[in-house]
Design a protein around this motif. Sequence first.
Motif, PDB file in Angstrom:
ATOM      1  N   VAL A 173     -51.386 -14.174 -56.807  1.00 48.13           N
ATOM      2  CA  VAL A 173     -51.919 -15.394 -56.863  1.00 48.13           C
ATOM      3  C   VAL A 173     -50.716 -16.458 -56.806  1.00 48.13           C
ATOM      4  O   VAL A 173     -51.069 -17.492 -56.155  1.00 48.13           O
ATOM      5  CB  VAL A 173     -52.632 -15.507 -58.321  1.00 48.13           C
ATOM      6  CG1 VAL A 173     -53.321 -16.986 -58.517  1.00 48.13           C
ATOM      7  CG2 VAL A 173     -53.958 -14.684 -58.312  1.00 48.13           C
ATOM      8  N   LEU A 230     -59.556 -15.608 -51.778  1.00 42.55           N
ATOM      9  CA  LEU A 230     -60.027 -16.264 -52.601  1.00 42.55           C
ATOM     10  C   LEU A 230     -61.320 -15.549 -53.284  1.00 42.55           C
ATOM     11  O   LEU A 230     -61.930 -15.656 -54.421  1.00 42.55           O
ATOM     12  CB  LEU A 230     -60.535 -17.716 -52.261  1.00 42.55           C
ATOM     13  CG  LEU A 230     -59.456 -18.486 -52.008  1.00 42.55           C
ATOM     14  CD1 LEU A 230     -59.717 -20.074 -51.368  1.00 42.55           C
ATOM     15  CD2 LEU A 230     -58.680 -18.721 -53.268  1.00 42.55           C
ATOM     16  N   ILE A 290     -50.822 -19.199 -53.946  1.00 50.05           N
ATOM     17  CA  ILE A 290     -50.990 -20.608 -54.306  1.00 50.05           C
ATOM     18  C   ILE A 290     -49.588 -21.573 -54.113  1.00 50.05           C
ATOM     19  O   ILE A 290     -49.723 -22.651 -53.791  1.00 50.05           O
ATOM     20  CB  ILE A 290     -51.386 -20.909 -55.592  1.00 50.05           C
ATOM     21  CG1 ILE A 290     -52.752 -20.375 -55.792  1.00 50.05           C
ATOM     22  CG2 ILE A 290     -51.542 -22.162 -56.214  1.00 50.05           C
ATOM     23  CD1 ILE A 290     -53.578 -20.208 -57.082  1.00 50.05           C
TER      24      ILE A 290
END
Length: 160
Positions: free
Chosen positions: A35, A24, A39
Motif C-alpha cells: 500500500v 484498489l 500510494i
Amino acid sequence: MQLVWRIYAVVYLVLFVVGLSPALRQLTHLSPIDVIDMIIFMPIAVFGLWSSAYRHINLPKNGWKTLLFASVFWRPITIGNDLLFNNAVPKYLAKVGALTVGMRGDAANAVMLLALAGACLGGSLMVIPPLVALYRNAYGDESLLKLMSPGRVSPQQTAS
C-alpha cells in the motif's frame, strides 16, 4: 536519448494507471508495504520520470536527493516483501512449469531459464529507470563515479 525517456515515462504512467484499478479492488488483501509503495513511491517514480523526460520540475533544495535516497532504500524492501511473503517466485515457477509440462527435459529446462531471465530483465526495467531518472533530476548529467571520487573538489573549496 530524450525520446527514450519520454516513451518510458508514458509507458510507466500507463502501467501505473492500469494497475491501480485492480490493486484498489484488492486493497484489503494488500500488505502495508504494498500500500505504501502504491500510494507514495509509485507516484514518486512517475513524477521523477516525467520530470526527467518532459520538463524538469524544480523542488526545494535537496528535494530530488531526498526522494532518490528514500526510493533507493525503499525498493529493496518492496522486492523482498514480494519475494518472501507474497510467494512471487513459487507462483511464477508454477505458471512456467504449466507451460513446460509436455516438453522434454532439456527443452523444459531451457524454457524455465529463459523465463527466469525474462523475469529478471522485466523487473530490472521496472525498477532501475525510475531510480536513474531521480538521480538525473538530483545531480543532472554528472557522473556517479565523478561524484564519488576521493579527489573531487567541491564548489565550496574552489570558491574560497
